[in-house]
Design an enzyme around this catalytic site. Structure first.
Site, PDB file in Angstrom:
ATOM      1  N   HIS A   1      -1.075   0.253  -9.807  1.00  0.00           N
ATOM      2  CA  HIS A   1      -1.769  -0.696  -8.914  1.00  0.00           C
ATOM      3  C   HIS A   1      -2.313  -1.901  -9.702  1.00  0.00           C
ATOM      4  CE1 HIS A   1      -3.927  -1.020  -4.784  1.00  0.00           C
ATOM      5  NE2 HIS A   1      -3.729  -2.226  -5.307  1.00  0.00           N
TER       6      HIS A   1
ATOM      7  N   ARG B   1       0.848  -1.191   0.000  1.00  0.00           N
ATOM      8  CA  ARG B   1       0.000   0.000   0.000  1.00  0.00           C
ATOM      9  C   ARG B   1       0.887   1.245   0.000  1.00  0.00           C
ATOM     10  NH1 ARG B   1      -3.464  -2.746  -1.638  1.00  0.00           N
ATOM     11  NH2 ARG B   1      -5.461  -3.264  -0.688  1.00  0.00           N
TER      12      ARG B   1
HETATM   13  P1  NAP Z   1      -1.707 -11.624   4.895  1.00  0.00           P
HETATM   14  O1  NAP Z   1      -1.886 -13.030   4.445  1.00  0.00           O
HETATM   15  O2  NAP Z   1      -2.633 -11.095   5.941  1.00  0.00           O
HETATM   16  O3  NAP Z   1      -0.195 -11.509   5.402  1.00  0.00           O
HETATM   17  C1  NAP Z   1       0.276 -10.410   6.121  1.00  0.00           C
HETATM   18  C2  NAP Z   1       1.706 -10.663   6.570  1.00  0.00           C
HETATM   19  O4  NAP Z   1       2.215  -9.457   7.159  1.00  0.00           O
HETATM   20  C3  NAP Z   1       1.818 -11.742   7.642  1.00  0.00           C
HETATM   21  O5  NAP Z   1       2.986 -12.496   7.476  1.00  0.00           O
HETATM   22  C4  NAP Z   1       1.905 -10.934   8.946  1.00  0.00           C
HETATM   23  O6  NAP Z   1       2.613 -11.569  10.009  1.00  0.00           O
HETATM   24  C5  NAP Z   1       2.711  -9.747   8.465  1.00  0.00           C
HETATM   25  N1  NAP Z   1       2.502  -8.582   9.351  1.00  0.00           N
HETATM   26  C6  NAP Z   1       1.349  -7.974   9.698  1.00  0.00           C
HETATM   27  N2  NAP Z   1       1.595  -6.940  10.538  1.00  0.00           N
HETATM   28  C7  NAP Z   1       2.927  -6.912  10.730  1.00  0.00           C
HETATM   29  C8  NAP Z   1       3.795  -6.086  11.499  1.00  0.00           C
HETATM   30  N3  NAP Z   1       3.327  -5.078  12.266  1.00  0.00           N
HETATM   31  N4  NAP Z   1       5.118  -6.339  11.454  1.00  0.00           N
HETATM   32  C9  NAP Z   1       5.608  -7.363  10.701  1.00  0.00           C
HETATM   33  N5  NAP Z   1       4.839  -8.187   9.968  1.00  0.00           N
HETATM   34  C10 NAP Z   1       3.510  -7.961   9.974  1.00  0.00           C
HETATM   35  O7  NAP Z   1      -1.789 -10.603   3.669  1.00  0.00           O
HETATM   36  P2  NAP Z   1      -1.599 -10.938   2.111  1.00  0.00           P
HETATM   37  O8  NAP Z   1      -2.787 -11.622   1.582  1.00  0.00           O
HETATM   38  O9  NAP Z   1      -0.274 -11.584   1.927  1.00  0.00           O
HETATM   39  O10 NAP Z   1      -1.588  -9.454   1.493  1.00  0.00           O
HETATM   40  C11 NAP Z   1      -0.644  -8.477   1.884  1.00  0.00           C
HETATM   41  C12 NAP Z   1      -1.022  -7.126   1.328  1.00  0.00           C
HETATM   42  O11 NAP Z   1      -0.739  -7.054  -0.078  1.00  0.00           O
HETATM   43  C13 NAP Z   1      -2.499  -6.758   1.373  1.00  0.00           C
HETATM   44  O12 NAP Z   1      -2.871  -6.321   2.659  1.00  0.00           O
HETATM   45  C14 NAP Z   1      -2.607  -5.676   0.329  1.00  0.00           C
HETATM   46  O13 NAP Z   1      -2.411  -4.414   0.939  1.00  0.00           O
HETATM   47  C15 NAP Z   1      -1.452  -5.961  -0.615  1.00  0.00           C
HETATM   48  N6  NAP Z   1      -1.903  -6.315  -1.988  1.00  0.00           N
HETATM   49  C16 NAP Z   1      -1.526  -5.524  -3.039  1.00  0.00           C
HETATM   50  C17 NAP Z   1      -1.910  -5.863  -4.319  1.00  0.00           C
HETATM   51  C18 NAP Z   1      -1.478  -5.058  -5.515  1.00  0.00           C
HETATM   52  O14 NAP Z   1      -1.966  -5.272  -6.619  1.00  0.00           O
HETATM   53  N7  NAP Z   1      -0.544  -4.143  -5.364  1.00  0.00           N
HETATM   54  C19 NAP Z   1      -2.675  -7.017  -4.544  1.00  0.00           C
HETATM   55  C20 NAP Z   1      -3.041  -7.787  -3.462  1.00  0.00           C
HETATM   56  C21 NAP Z   1      -2.645  -7.429  -2.172  1.00  0.00           C
HETATM   57  P3  NAP Z   1       2.119 -12.947  10.642  1.00  0.00           P
HETATM   58  O15 NAP Z   1       2.491 -14.006   9.632  1.00  0.00           O
HETATM   59  O16 NAP Z   1       2.890 -13.062  11.888  1.00  0.00           O
HETATM   60  O17 NAP Z   1       0.630 -12.825  10.853  1.00  0.00           O
HETATM   61  C1  GLV Z   2      -5.182  -5.172  -4.070  1.00  0.00           C
HETATM   62  O1  GLV Z   2      -4.569  -4.195  -3.832  1.00  0.00           O
HETATM   63  C2  GLV Z   2      -5.697  -6.071  -3.078  1.00  0.00           C
HETATM   64  O2  GLV Z   2      -5.626  -5.751  -1.889  1.00  0.00           O
HETATM   65  O3  GLV Z   2      -6.197  -7.140  -3.468  1.00  0.00           O
END
Ligand code: NAP
Ligand code: GLV
Length: 311
Positions: free
Chosen positions: A274, A226
């Site tokens: 994005h 983000r």
């Molecule tokens: P997720 O499964 O919830 O994973 C989040 C990870 O971040 C987990 O490993 C968590 O630790 C870690 N985390 C959370 N808070 C933290 C902190 N304070 N310090 C250190 N580590 C922390 O999320 P995801 O599905 O992988 O998605 C991640 C993000 O990608 C989304 O929230 C979104 O903003 C972004 N995204 C972007 C796009 C794009 O097109 N650019 C697309 C999709 C998603 P734990 O393992 O210990 O819980």
């Molecule tokens: C995209 O940014 C998502 O959070 O899926």
């Protein structure tokens, strides 16, 4: 099986709602899919599916709401919206297509950087033949969840040195992983830093001067999580002082990125709008339909957000 049917409200903002409407209408448990904005009576709506932003006052029209789902992986647009109730489950998209697309995007960014693709393009423009050399890289992934975890595994498989960082300790075969207290060590030896954290009160502005200065001189930043993770002025300062060698940015504080934003013309910044990983309705509808069945059958929904953690 319980044959109860539910009404759904979709708020997809700039995304075309039609593929979602078509797919959801095929579910045996869906009687009606409303699309916001609408003048219809929404009092029987049980599920609200949202891609950001949600218009003010929508939730007050939904007295029978039982479930909210983000149509993306991130839920920051819901967590920061005061109209979202805190006593009903919120789910998000966890989907193989979304995961693979993110891994492919970051792989592309890492390999373009490793193989000096920008220089190769400049050389082509000058009809200049130069066989460049390249090194193996150490890549650090912040956030080892659904997306970061998959990416870290694929980076290992592709032969990179991989470090991972997350709130709690995660294990990735072939990678060095750190939990919160290990941040300094995680950062110290990276050639590339990838951000895949969720936005929470703890992670807003985490990519700031203090953190980025702890990377090795010449480190390259890839931010695909983000825009609010990054302090824009600090990035520019660290690029201009040559501490960081460059950045690939897919997400921004304001989207679309304003035309006059300095990132657009910065020679060390590559911008994408994005699109690192965009939810595919065809693929993500599998999860939504599974959760509709679960709602109707009163079994726990998949991929619920922990409201205390904020992700
Ligand atoms: P997720 O499964 O919830 O994973 C989040 C990870 O971040 C987990 O490993 C968590 O630790 C870690 N985390 C959370 N808070 C933290 C902190 N304070 N310090 C250190 N580590 C922390 O999320 P995801 O599905 O992988 O998605 C991640 C993000 O990608 C989304 O929230 C979104 O903003 C972004 N995204 C972007 C796009 C794009 O097109 N650019 C697309 C999709 C998603 P734990 O393992 O210990 O819980
Ligand atoms: C995209 O940014 C998502 O959070 O899926």
């Amino acid at each position: 099986m319980d044959q109860q049917k539910i009404e759904i409200l979709l708020s997809t903002s700039v995304w075309n709602p039609q593929p979602w409407v078509d797919g959801l209408s095929l579910s045996e448990h869906v009687s009606k899919v409303h699309v916001w904005p609408t003048d219809a009576d929404l009092s029987n709506v049980k599920a609200l599916f949202v891609w950001k932003p949600l218009a003010e006052g929508v939730v007050t029209q939904l007295p029978n709401l039982k479930w909210i789902s983000s149509l993306g992986a991130g839920v920051d647009h819901l967590m920061t919206d005061p109209q979202i109730p805190s006593d009903i489950p919120i789910t998000r998209i966890v989907d193989p297509r979304l995961t693979i697309d993110m891994t492919n995007y970051v792989m592309m960014a890492v390999i373009m950087y490793q193989r000096k693709f920008k220089l190769l393009q400049e050389n082509q423009a000058k009809a200049h033949w130069e066989r460049i050399t390249y090194d193996n890289l150490t890549v650090g992934v912040m956030g080892l969840g659904e997306l970061g975890g998959h990416l870290a595994n694929q980076l290992v498989a592709a032969g990179f040195e991989v470090y991972g960082y997350s709130r709690t300790k995660n294990h990735i075969v072939g990678a060095e992983t750190y939990a919160e207290h290990g941040l300094e060590e995680f950062l110290s030896d990276l050639d590339v830093l990838v951000n895949l954290l969720p936005i929470t009160p703890k992670t807003v502005g985490i990519l700031n001067r203090d953190l980025l200065s702890q990377t090795k001189k010449g480190c390259y930043l890839i931010n695909v999580a983000r825009g609010n993770h990054l302090v824009d002025e600090d990035l520019i300062e660290l690029l201009d002082s040559n501490h960081l060698s460059g950045a690939m940015l897919d997400v921004f504080h304001q989207e679309p990125l304003p035309e006059n934003h300095p990132f657009w013309k910065h020679p060390k910044i590559t911008i994408t709008p994005h699109v690192a990983s965009v939810t595919s309705p065809q693929s993500a509808l599998n999860l939504l339909k599974e959760n509709i069945d679960r709602l109707v059958n009163e079994t726990p929904l998949l991929h619920q957000v922990d409201l205390n953690r904020g992700y």
